[in-house]
Design a protein around this motif. Structure first.
Motif, PDB file in Angstrom:
ATOM      1  N   PHE A 138      13.739   1.992   1.310  1.00  0.00           N
ATOM      2  CA  PHE A 138      14.827   1.169   1.527  1.00  0.00           C
ATOM      3  C   PHE A 138      14.922   0.382   2.855  1.00  0.00           C
ATOM      4  O   PHE A 138      15.279  -0.776   2.962  1.00  0.00           O
ATOM      5  CB  PHE A 138      16.296   2.085   1.504  1.00  0.00           C
ATOM      6  CG  PHE A 138      17.541   1.284   1.217  1.00  0.00           C
ATOM      7  CD1 PHE A 138      17.793   0.345   0.261  1.00  0.00           C
ATOM      8  CD2 PHE A 138      18.521   1.455   2.413  1.00  0.00           C
ATOM      9  CE1 PHE A 138      19.090  -0.351   0.132  1.00  0.00           C
ATOM     10  CE2 PHE A 138      19.720   0.894   2.360  1.00  0.00           C
ATOM     11  CZ  PHE A 138      20.069  -0.108   1.289  1.00  0.00           C
ATOM     12  N   SER A 139      14.640   1.083   3.893  1.00  0.00           N
ATOM     13  CA  SER A 139      14.478   0.675   5.230  1.00  0.00           C
ATOM     14  C   SER A 139      13.534  -0.462   5.407  1.00  0.00           C
ATOM     15  O   SER A 139      13.606  -1.852   5.706  1.00  0.00           O
ATOM     16  CB  SER A 139      14.243   1.505   6.421  1.00  0.00           C
ATOM     17  OG  SER A 139      14.055   0.929   7.519  1.00  0.00           O
ATOM     18  N   ALA A 140      12.193  -0.479   4.659  1.00  0.00           N
ATOM     19  CA  ALA A 140      11.273  -1.360   4.820  1.00  0.00           C
ATOM     20  C   ALA A 140      11.404  -2.395   3.844  1.00  0.00           C
ATOM     21  O   ALA A 140      11.254  -3.581   4.255  1.00  0.00           O
ATOM     22  CB  ALA A 140       9.838  -0.632   4.226  1.00  0.00           C
ATOM     23  N   THR A 141      12.201  -2.272   2.867  1.00  0.00           N
ATOM     24  CA  THR A 141      12.628  -3.414   2.018  1.00  0.00           C
ATOM     25  C   THR A 141      13.528  -4.117   2.763  1.00  0.00           C
ATOM     26  O   THR A 141      13.328  -5.407   2.973  1.00  0.00           O
ATOM     27  CB  THR A 141      13.184  -3.030   0.616  1.00  0.00           C
ATOM     28  OG1 THR A 141      12.242  -1.986   0.014  1.00  0.00           O
ATOM     29  CG2 THR A 141      13.391  -4.146  -0.254  1.00  0.00           C
TER      30      THR A 141
ATOM     31  N   SER B 108       0.564  -1.277  -0.173  1.00  0.00           N
ATOM     32  CA  SER B 108      -0.119   0.130  -0.034  1.00  0.00           C
ATOM     33  C   SER B 108       0.876   1.362   0.116  1.00  0.00           C
ATOM     34  O   SER B 108       0.465   2.178  -0.484  1.00  0.00           O
ATOM     35  CB  SER B 108      -0.852   0.026   1.212  1.00  0.00           C
ATOM     36  OG  SER B 108      -0.239   0.249   2.342  1.00  0.00           O
ATOM     37  N   ARG B 109       2.061   1.154   0.529  1.00  0.00           N
ATOM     38  CA  ARG B 109       2.968   2.326   0.812  1.00  0.00           C
ATOM     39  C   ARG B 109       3.809   2.471  -0.352  1.00  0.00           C
ATOM     40  O   ARG B 109       4.390   3.694  -0.849  1.00  0.00           O
ATOM     41  CB  ARG B 109       3.735   2.454   1.912  1.00  0.00           C
ATOM     42  CG  ARG B 109       2.836   2.606   3.154  1.00  0.00           C
ATOM     43  CD  ARG B 109       3.818   2.686   4.291  1.00  0.00           C
ATOM     44  NE  ARG B 109       4.661   3.853   4.501  1.00  0.00           N
ATOM     45  CZ  ARG B 109       5.686   3.954   4.978  1.00  0.00           C
ATOM     46  NH1 ARG B 109       5.843   3.322   6.140  1.00  0.00           N
ATOM     47  NH2 ARG B 109       6.411   4.858   4.920  1.00  0.00           N
ATOM     48  N   PHE B 110       4.445   1.505  -1.004  1.00  0.00           N
ATOM     49  CA  PHE B 110       5.609   1.466  -2.170  1.00  0.00           C
ATOM     50  C   PHE B 110       5.239   0.896  -3.338  1.00  0.00           C
ATOM     51  O   PHE B 110       6.261   1.030  -4.434  1.00  0.00           O
ATOM     52  CB  PHE B 110       6.719   0.723  -1.269  1.00  0.00           C
ATOM     53  CG  PHE B 110       7.158   1.340   0.094  1.00  0.00           C
ATOM     54  CD1 PHE B 110       7.553   2.630   0.393  1.00  0.00           C
ATOM     55  CD2 PHE B 110       7.031   0.350   1.215  1.00  0.00           C
ATOM     56  CE1 PHE B 110       7.917   3.053   1.265  1.00  0.00           C
ATOM     57  CE2 PHE B 110       7.280   1.088   2.295  1.00  0.00           C
ATOM     58  CZ  PHE B 110       7.694   2.186   2.520  1.00  0.00           C
ATOM     59  N   VAL B 111       4.229   0.311  -3.421  1.00  0.00           N
ATOM     60  CA  VAL B 111       3.853  -0.370  -4.886  1.00  0.00           C
ATOM     61  C   VAL B 111       2.778   0.559  -5.607  1.00  0.00           C
ATOM     62  O   VAL B 111       1.557   0.611  -5.130  1.00  0.00           O
ATOM     63  CB  VAL B 111       3.543  -1.724  -4.944  1.00  0.00           C
ATOM     64  CG1 VAL B 111       3.337  -2.388  -6.135  1.00  0.00           C
ATOM     65  CG2 VAL B 111       4.613  -2.580  -4.085  1.00  0.00           C
ATOM     66  N   ALA B 112       2.872   1.093  -6.622  1.00  0.00           N
ATOM     67  CA  ALA B 112       2.073   1.775  -7.587  1.00  0.00           C
ATOM     68  C   ALA B 112       0.999   0.976  -8.202  1.00  0.00           C
ATOM     69  O   ALA B 112       1.233  -0.398  -8.515  1.00  0.00           O
ATOM     70  CB  ALA B 112       2.502   2.773  -8.591  1.00  0.00           C
TER      71      ALA B 112
ATOM     72  N   ARG C 148      15.989   0.832  10.687  1.00  0.00           N
ATOM     73  CA  ARG C 148      15.289  -0.341  11.269  1.00  0.00           C
ATOM     74  C   ARG C 148      15.564  -1.553  10.286  1.00  0.00           C
ATOM     75  O   ARG C 148      15.987  -2.700  10.843  1.00  0.00           O
ATOM     76  CB  ARG C 148      13.868  -0.157  11.328  1.00  0.00           C
ATOM     77  CG  ARG C 148      13.513   0.261  12.807  1.00  0.00           C
ATOM     78  CD  ARG C 148      11.989   0.244  13.127  1.00  0.00           C
ATOM     79  NE  ARG C 148      11.007   0.069  12.153  1.00  0.00           N
ATOM     80  CZ  ARG C 148      10.242  -1.158  12.219  1.00  0.00           C
ATOM     81  NH1 ARG C 148      10.086  -2.221  12.897  1.00  0.00           N
ATOM     82  NH2 ARG C 148       9.172  -1.210  11.133  1.00  0.00           N
ATOM     83  N   GLY C 149      15.777  -1.153   8.897  1.00  0.00           N
ATOM     84  CA  GLY C 149      16.062  -2.265   8.114  1.00  0.00           C
ATOM     85  C   GLY C 149      17.306  -3.079   8.008  1.00  0.00           C
ATOM     86  O   GLY C 149      17.636  -4.114   8.477  1.00  0.00           O
TER      87      GLY C 149
END
Length: 341
Positions: free
Chosen positions: A326-329, A40-44, A300-301
């Motif tokens: 980047f961190s989330a991935t 929901s945040r990073f994929v169009a 955090r990643g």
């Protein structure tokens, strides 16, 4: 380009109907909350992974990571969207590799046709795993084609090492090569070695470990993001990049530990640097020559990578508002590696 609106951390399938992404049937919507939030945040809508920390560009690395994670979480619909967009927008016509960068603010969005070897590896491995998971021969065939192109076009021998060129252009010189050891994605190389033992994957893994034993610079004996290897076997921080242990090299422990090949000296040095009581909170980067450090801590990643390699409990996988792409991935990749052990 329409972006999927930011939702609550738990994105229920029933609320996603009509959003244009992940409106799959019941067996395809049992996704982890972390993956739902990530999508929901990073994929169009069209299947483009958005690098929110880098002017909302996209790149082959992010597409490959997204495909890896989509198949891991069993999200076949998003995987299809990611692969379709990647193939259409980044696929090269001359070789089964992918242009590395897509900028929606430029015309054309792809202005540099050069590839990035790590992105190619991620895409090839994601397709391999998806082909197995969903018994899709088209994915397997595409993976095989990309794998062979990497082996044929990007693997070279120099100074008794087998190395991976970061791209087709700009990294091989008359008497040296510039390499990036964070491009050694060991889990993919191991699977490819099993599939095609005649190809140089096993040599790449072994020589990557050897190079990590040699690339220890500065007082903390850390690898730099970019390294120059000469034809007589000497290694040094590459001149064209800052001599930093930074956002590329932080991935090295994850990739080598994931493949259970984390015995190299540099990886021990990285963990010692991150765990050093005098370096808390651990610095996001350090210049190995001047000892200059970032004035902000690892994300955090990266903390998740540290925890994974230390065999500790990983941070909660659901991305927070403070986690950029980047961190989330990295956070989700560390959890994927942990799940696959």
């Amino acid at each position: 380009m329409k972006m999927i609106p930011l939702s609550a951390m738990t994105v229920l399938a029933s609320l996603m109907v009509g959003s244009g992404i992940n409106t799959a049937n019941a067996e395809e919507t049992s996704m982890d909350d972390a993956w739902s939030a990530y999508v929901s945040r990073f994929v169009a809508e069209e299947g483009r992974v958005i690098d929110t920390g880098n002017n909302n560009i996209s790149h082959s690395e992010g597409q490959g990571w997204g495909m890896m994670l989509a198949q891991h979480y069993g999200d076949q619909r998003t995987f299809k969207q990611l692969w379709r967009w990647t193939r259409r927008e980044l696929g090269r016509q001359d070789v089964s590799l992918f242009s590395w960068r897509y900028d929606p603010n430029e015309t054309p969005p792809v202005r540099d046709n050069n590839n990035a070897a790590d992105g190619d590896l991620f895409i090839a491995w994601a397709l391999h795993l998806a082909g197995q998971r969903w018994e899709n021969r088209n994915y397997t065939n595409a993976s095989n084609s990309i794998r062979r192109a990497i082996a044929d076009e990007l693997v070279v021998d120099l100074a008794d090492y087998t190395v991976l060129l970061p791209g087709l252009e700009g990294f091989k010189h008359s008497d040296n090569v510039d390499i990036n050891l964070s491009y050694w994605f060991v889990p993919a190389m191991q699977d490819f070695a099993d599939i095609a033992p005649e190809e140089p994957w096993e040599a790449l893994i072994n020589d990557g470990v050897k190079l990590l034993d040699e690339t220890t610079f500065g007082q903390y004996r850390l690898p730099t993001d970019w390294v120059t290897l000469t034809d007589d076997g000497a290694v040094s921080p590459a001149d064209e990049w800052e001599p930093r242990f930074s956002f590329d090299a932080v991935r090295i422990p994850l990739y080598f530990a994931w493949g259970q090949r984390d015995e190299a000296a540099s990886i021990g040095s990285i963990m010692a640097f991150w765990n050093d009581p005098s370096n808390q909170p651990a610095s996001a980067w350090i210049d190995v020559q001047s000892d200059e450090r970032a004035d902000y801590p690892i994300s955090r990643g990266v903390k998740a990578i540290r925890a994974y390699v230390n065999n500790e409990t990983l941070p909660d996988p659901v991305p927070t508002e403070d986690d950029d792409y980047f961190s989330a991935t990295l956070l989700l990749l560390a959890h994927m590696a942990n799940d696959m052990q």
